[in-house]
Design a protein around this motif. Structure first.
Motif, PDB file in Angstrom:
ATOM      1  N   PRO A  92      31.011  85.508-105.195  1.00 47.08           N
ATOM      2  CA  PRO A  92      31.930  84.771-106.054  1.00 47.08           C
ATOM      3  C   PRO A  92      32.461  83.501-105.359  1.00 47.08           C
ATOM      4  O   PRO A  92      32.572  83.479-104.131  1.00 47.08           O
ATOM      5  CB  PRO A  92      33.056  85.762-106.320  1.00 47.08           C
ATOM      6  CG  PRO A  92      32.482  87.102-106.029  1.00 47.08           C
ATOM      7  CD  PRO A  92      31.503  86.880-104.927  1.00 47.08           C
ATOM      8  N   THR A  93      32.772  82.513-106.160  1.00 50.45           N
ATOM      9  CA  THR A  93      33.304  81.271-105.602  1.00 50.45           C
ATOM     10  C   THR A  93      34.792  81.440-105.305  1.00 50.45           C
ATOM     11  O   THR A  93      35.656  80.804-105.898  1.00 50.45           O
ATOM     12  CB  THR A  93      33.039  80.094-106.566  1.00 50.45           C
ATOM     13  OG1 THR A  93      33.259  80.519-107.922  1.00 50.45           O
ATOM     14  CG2 THR A  93      31.627  79.593-106.428  1.00 50.45           C
ATOM     15  N   MET A  94      35.050  82.310-104.342  1.00 50.82           N
ATOM     16  CA  MET A  94      36.390  82.597-103.831  1.00 50.82           C
ATOM     17  C   MET A  94      36.358  82.381-102.316  1.00 50.82           C
ATOM     18  O   MET A  94      35.372  82.710-101.647  1.00 50.82           O
ATOM     19  CB  MET A  94      36.811  84.031-104.156  1.00 50.82           C
ATOM     20  CG  MET A  94      36.736  84.398-105.630  1.00 50.82           C
ATOM     21  SD  MET A  94      37.865  83.451-106.678  1.00 50.82           S
ATOM     22  CE  MET A  94      39.449  84.174-106.238  1.00 50.82           C
ATOM     23  N   SER A  95      37.446  81.851-101.760  1.00 52.22           N
ATOM     24  CA  SER A  95      37.441  81.369-100.376  1.00 52.22           C
ATOM     25  C   SER A  95      36.982  82.405 -99.353  1.00 52.22           C
ATOM     26  O   SER A  95      36.222  82.067 -98.435  1.00 52.22           O
ATOM     27  CB  SER A  95      38.835  80.854 -99.996  1.00 52.22           C
ATOM     28  OG  SER A  95      39.125  79.662-100.683  1.00 52.22           O
ATOM     29  N   VAL A  96      37.409  83.657 -99.477  1.00 49.74           N
ATOM     30  CA  VAL A  96      37.035  84.639 -98.448  1.00 49.74           C
ATOM     31  C   VAL A  96      35.535  84.867 -98.421  1.00 49.74           C
ATOM     32  O   VAL A  96      34.934  85.020 -97.351  1.00 49.74           O
ATOM     33  CB  VAL A  96      37.776  85.983 -98.651  1.00 49.74           C
ATOM     34  CG1 VAL A  96      39.238  85.860 -98.286  1.00 49.74           C
ATOM     35  CG2 VAL A  96      37.602  86.518-100.053  1.00 49.74           C
ATOM     36  N   THR A  97      34.919  84.888 -99.602  1.00 52.78           N
ATOM     37  CA  THR A  97      33.475  85.089 -99.670  1.00 52.78           C
ATOM     38  C   THR A  97      32.729  83.849 -99.198  1.00 52.78           C
ATOM     39  O   THR A  97      31.741  83.937 -98.458  1.00 52.78           O
ATOM     40  CB  THR A  97      33.053  85.443-101.106  1.00 52.78           C
ATOM     41  OG1 THR A  97      33.759  86.611-101.525  1.00 52.78           O
ATOM     42  CG2 THR A  97      31.558  85.715-101.189  1.00 52.78           C
ATOM     43  N   ILE A  98      33.205  82.673 -99.604  1.00 51.31           N
ATOM     44  CA  ILE A  98      32.554  81.420 -99.205  1.00 51.31           C
ATOM     45  C   ILE A  98      32.665  81.210 -97.701  1.00 51.31           C
ATOM     46  O   ILE A  98      31.691  80.842 -97.030  1.00 51.31           O
ATOM     47  CB  ILE A  98      33.180  80.238 -99.957  1.00 51.31           C
ATOM     48  CG1 ILE A  98      33.039  80.426-101.465  1.00 51.31           C
ATOM     49  CG2 ILE A  98      32.533  78.924 -99.527  1.00 51.31           C
ATOM     50  CD1 ILE A  98      33.949  79.535-102.280  1.00 51.31           C
ATOM     51  N   ASP A  99      33.850  81.419 -97.148  1.00 47.64           N
ATOM     52  CA  ASP A  99      34.042  81.245 -95.707  1.00 47.64           C
ATOM     53  C   ASP A  99      33.168  82.216 -94.914  1.00 47.64           C
ATOM     54  O   ASP A  99      32.651  81.879 -93.843  1.00 47.64           O
ATOM     55  CB  ASP A  99      35.507  81.445 -95.335  1.00 47.64           C
ATOM     56  CG  ASP A  99      36.398  80.328 -95.861  1.00 47.64           C
ATOM     57  OD1 ASP A  99      35.862  79.411 -96.524  1.00 47.64           O
ATOM     58  OD2 ASP A  99      37.615  80.366 -95.620  1.00 47.64           O
ATOM     59  N   SER A 100      32.994  83.430 -95.443  1.00 47.10           N
ATOM     60  CA  SER A 100      32.119  84.402 -94.788  1.00 47.10           C
ATOM     61  C   SER A 100      30.675  83.925 -94.820  1.00 47.10           C
ATOM     62  O   SER A 100      29.928  84.095 -93.844  1.00 47.10           O
ATOM     63  CB  SER A 100      32.244  85.770 -95.477  1.00 47.10           C
ATOM     64  OG  SER A 100      33.567  86.274 -95.373  1.00 47.10           O
ATOM     65  N   THR A 101      30.271  83.309 -95.930  1.00 52.41           N
ATOM     66  CA  THR A 101      28.925  82.745 -96.030  1.00 52.41           C
ATOM     67  C   THR A 101      28.751  81.576 -95.071  1.00 52.41           C
ATOM     68  O   THR A 101      27.728  81.455 -94.382  1.00 52.41           O
ATOM     69  CB  THR A 101      28.642  82.298 -97.477  1.00 52.41           C
ATOM     70  OG1 THR A 101      28.499  83.461 -98.304  1.00 52.41           O
ATOM     71  CG2 THR A 101      27.374  81.457 -97.574  1.00 52.41           C
ATOM     72  N   LEU A 102      29.750  80.703 -94.995  1.00 55.74           N
ATOM     73  CA  LEU A 102      29.685  79.565 -94.076  1.00 55.74           C
ATOM     74  C   LEU A 102      29.531  80.034 -92.638  1.00 55.74           C
ATOM     75  O   LEU A 102      28.705  79.502 -91.879  1.00 55.74           O
ATOM     76  CB  LEU A 102      30.940  78.707 -94.221  1.00 55.74           C
ATOM     77  CG  LEU A 102      31.091  77.533 -93.251  1.00 55.74           C
ATOM     78  CD1 LEU A 102      29.991  76.496 -93.492  1.00 55.74           C
ATOM     79  CD2 LEU A 102      32.464  76.892 -93.377  1.00 55.74           C
ATOM     80  N   LEU A 103      30.301  81.036 -92.237  1.00 51.28           N
ATOM     81  CA  LEU A 103      30.285  81.480 -90.848  1.00 51.28           C
ATOM     82  C   LEU A 103      29.069  82.327 -90.487  1.00 51.28           C
ATOM     83  O   LEU A 103      28.656  82.344 -89.325  1.00 51.28           O
ATOM     84  CB  LEU A 103      31.569  82.256 -90.523  1.00 51.28           C
ATOM     85  CG  LEU A 103      32.514  81.516 -89.561  1.00 51.28           C
ATOM     86  CD1 LEU A 103      33.044  80.254 -90.201  1.00 51.28           C
ATOM     87  CD2 LEU A 103      33.656  82.406 -89.136  1.00 51.28           C
ATOM     88  N   THR A 104      28.509  83.045 -91.457  1.00 51.82           N
ATOM     89  CA  THR A 104      27.399  83.945 -91.138  1.00 51.82           C
ATOM     90  C   THR A 104      26.038  83.399 -91.564  1.00 51.82           C
ATOM     91  O   THR A 104      25.006  83.906 -91.109  1.00 51.82           O
ATOM     92  CB  THR A 104      27.579  85.319 -91.810  1.00 51.82           C
ATOM     93  OG1 THR A 104      27.529  85.158 -93.241  1.00 51.82           O
ATOM     94  CG2 THR A 104      28.906  85.955 -91.403  1.00 51.82           C
ATOM     95  N   GLY A 105      26.015  82.394 -92.444  1.00 48.51           N
ATOM     96  CA  GLY A 105      24.744  81.903 -92.960  1.00 48.51           C
ATOM     97  C   GLY A 105      24.054  82.897 -93.858  1.00 48.51           C
ATOM     98  O   GLY A 105      22.826  82.898 -93.996  1.00 48.51           O
ATOM     99  N   THR A 106      24.837  83.780 -94.505  1.00 43.23           N
ATOM    100  CA  THR A 106      24.287  84.795 -95.402  1.00 43.23           C
ATOM    101  C   THR A 106      25.132  84.878 -96.662  1.00 43.23           C
ATOM    102  O   THR A 106      26.284  84.446 -96.690  1.00 43.23           O
ATOM    103  CB  THR A 106      24.269  86.186 -94.750  1.00 43.23           C
ATOM    104  OG1 THR A 106      25.620  86.643 -94.553  1.00 43.23           O
ATOM    105  CG2 THR A 106      23.544  86.174 -93.408  1.00 43.23           C
ATOM    106  N   TYR A 107      24.553  85.480 -97.700  1.00 49.60           N
ATOM    107  CA  TYR A 107      25.325  85.775 -98.905  1.00 49.60           C
ATOM    108  C   TYR A 107      25.991  87.145 -98.749  1.00 49.60           C
ATOM    109  O   TYR A 107      25.835  87.827 -97.735  1.00 49.60           O
ATOM    110  CB  TYR A 107      24.427  85.717-100.133  1.00 49.60           C
ATOM    111  CG  TYR A 107      24.126  84.306-100.604  1.00 49.60           C
ATOM    112  CD1 TYR A 107      25.101  83.320-100.568  1.00 49.60           C
ATOM    113  CD2 TYR A 107      22.869  83.962-101.078  1.00 49.60           C
ATOM    114  CE1 TYR A 107      24.836  82.020-101.004  1.00 49.60           C
ATOM    115  CE2 TYR A 107      22.593  82.663-101.526  1.00 49.60           C
ATOM    116  CZ  TYR A 107      23.580  81.705-101.478  1.00 49.60           C
ATOM    117  OH  TYR A 107      23.318  80.417-101.915  1.00 49.60           O
ATOM    118  N   ALA A 108      26.731  87.541 -99.766  1.00 48.74           N
ATOM    119  CA  ALA A 108      27.604  88.712 -99.646  1.00 48.74           C
ATOM    120  C   ALA A 108      26.854  90.026 -99.442  1.00 48.74           C
ATOM    121  O   ALA A 108      27.438  90.986 -98.933  1.00 48.74           O
ATOM    122  CB  ALA A 108      28.505  88.816-100.888  1.00 48.74           C
TER     123      ALA A 108
END
Length: 530
Positions: A92-108
């Motif tokens: 989802p386009t929510m900050s916690v999920t997006i930031d996790s994607t940015l830091l890990t280079g993966t989707y949820a």
């Protein structure tokens, strides 16, 4: 209710709604040194990478702000480098999920952070990282505190999926996180919990977390000892652009800037939620904060020459209609024949459905084995304002539908069809449901960018049986006491209006492999390891 309890609740709500609340030990602060503002050489001996993440930054208002002279720093970096107006966010386009994607280079599906609000099937409880005030008043505040401050980074974020900070440390590189919500790294930091919360006996006086070498986390965890004047309650306890800028500028002026710094400017998001996605004040504030960072080099020219700058949004926002009755989509009437779990009560054995609303998307969980997930989908099809209704079957096929006569589209990873990002898929059914076109075994996305991978990530992000739904632009999903943004802006969905963000790059002529946030981590690692 006694005065102490009232004060405790007010403090807890203030901290949790800003996703903060920890004080770093004084040993975490850097000692002030007497240095000149001009910084010609950084201690790492090569260009450091500075990532400025501006919450809810969007292309059109950014372009307008630059044209009106309200974003001179971003315009300066843009003219010195490259500009990409449409980078695909996570879902989802929510900050916690997006930031996790940015830091890990993966989707949820790999980093395991499904959204701001979700249900843990193993723990039989809701997970809140801090949401609206009405929801906050109904739930266990101390549990939310632990989830937001500790569990998010140390437990929920998949330990098998390494973050940028961890990968850099493994290669002997240093990094910094300033006001970022997701920050896990290899360095231990002792966080001192405010006494009024620690006195509850349910939260320890100190929490040990792991982060990058330099960790700054709002109100009481600053790197700059003189930055405390940016942390009072009227400045959101330090969760503001100026605080982030001052701590970043401090690292520069002290010649402590590491190989990679991620700094988060949060204020544009709140203004876009309240005023709508076309507002410019938030961009102007973020640009002034960016000017503070650039000025730490002595001149903007020196700043541009001394670092690689990445200025980007995390998610966009779409406008919400200004009529509450028209704008809000309440799924409970469509599911009224089930027993829906209540926010202010533990999940009961006879509860059947849990609703976790994340603004313009929601997870609907079937927590009773007697509930058929396909029947839940059929009930939801009666809501015409829903945009996408998706579920996974027992063979890992994802099925998508819409309204009563919406048809069916199904897909799974692997196959003869390839999309623009090199991902292969097997598709069947009505591709128009997700605005996909096919030509010579090539998949082209329309108004739902990278929809197959992003939805696959969310629908495989955590345990349980659940349906994923999104609403059409203009609408917002609500559950019990969900926050709303009537006449303002909201995000969360797969739609391009929520999903496309701008990216400014200066100091390098390279770019990520694809224009997706999920590919930025690998690109940063390449920049550092050149």
């Amino acid at each position: 209710m006694g005065m102490k309890n009232k004060v405790t609740i007010v403090l807890m709500l203030s901290l949790l709604l800003l996703i903060l609340g920890c004080r770093a030990d004084s040993g975490q602060q850097l000692k002030q040194q007497s240095v000149k503002p001009h910084v010609a050489v950084n201690q790492i001996g090569k260009k450091p990478v500075i990532v400025v993440l501006i919450d809810s930054l969007m292309d059109k208002p950014l372009q307008e702000a630059m044209q009106e002279g309200r974003a001179p720093a971003m315009r300066f970096l843009l003219r010195k480098g490259q500009y990409f107006p449409h980078v695909v966010s996570s879902f989802p386009t929510m900050s916690v999920t997006i930031d996790s994607t940015l830091l890990t280079g993966t989707y949820a599906d790999q980093h395991h952070v499904p959204g701001l609000v979700w249900y843990s099937d193993p723990q039989k409880r809701m997970i809140f990282y801090g949401n609206g005030i009405k929801e906050a008043l109904k739930i266990d505040q101390l549990q939310v505190f632990m989830d937001a401050i500790y569990q998010l980074n140390q437990v929920h974020l998949n330990k098998k999926t390494k973050t940028l900070h961890e990968d850099l440390a493994d290669k002997g590189k240093e990094s910094a996180s300033i006001n970022a919500i997701v920050f896990r790294g290899n360095t231990k930091h002792a966080l001192k919990v405010p006494d009024i919360i620690a006195n509850s006996n349910r939260v320890p006086e100190q929490m040990t977390v792991t982060g990058p070498k330099w960790l700054s986390y709002a109100a009481l965890a600053q790197l700059n000892p003189k930055n405390s004047w940016n942390t009072p309650v009227w400045k959101k306890f330090g969760m503001n652009d100026e605080f982030s800028a001052k701590d970043t500028a401090f690292l520069i002026s002290q010649k402590k800037l590491p190989h990679v710094t991620i700094t988060y400017f949060p204020e544009n998001d709140n203004l876009a939620h309240r005023k709508g996605p076309t507002q410019l004040k938030g961009i102007e504030k973020a640009d002034k904060a960016l000017q503070t960072v650039l000025n730490a080099y002595g001149s903007w020219g020196e700043a541009a020459n001394s670092a690689i700058w990445i200025v980007m949004g995390d998610s966009a926002q779409s406008a919400v209609y200004d009529d509450r009755q028209a704008a809000t989509v309440d799924l409970r009437p469509h599911l009224s024949h089930y027993r829906i779990a209540k926010l202010n009560q533990p999940v009961r054995n006879d509860d059947q459905i849990v609703i976790a609303a994340n603004e313009r998307m929601a997870y609907i969980y079937a927590i009773n084995n007697n509930v058929d997930l396909s029947e839940v989908v059929q009930s939801l099809q009666h809501e015409d304002k829903l945009d996408i209704i998706a579920m996974k079957d027992g063979k890992n096929n994802i099925h998508i539908t819409k309204g009563k006569n919406g048809g069916l589209f199904s897909y799974r990873p692997g196959g003869k069809l390839t999309d623009e990002y090199g991902q292969s898929w097997t598709l069947s059914g009505e591709t128009n449901l997700v605005d996909i076109t096919l030509h010579n075994n090539r998949i082209k996305y329309g108004r739902y960018p990278d929809v197959l991978a992003r939805l696959h990530g969310a629908i495989n992000s955590h345990e349980g049986r659940y349906v994923v739904v999104t609403v059409q632009p203009g609408y917002e999903l609500v559950g019990e006491s969900s926050p709303t943004h009537i006449g303002g802006g909201a995000h969360g969905s797969l739609h391009e209006k929520d999903s496309l963000v701008p990216l400014i790059i200066s100091g390098t002529n390279t770019r990520p492999k694809t224009l997706r946030i999920v590919d930025i981590k690998d690109w940063i690692m390449q920049l550092v390891n050149k």
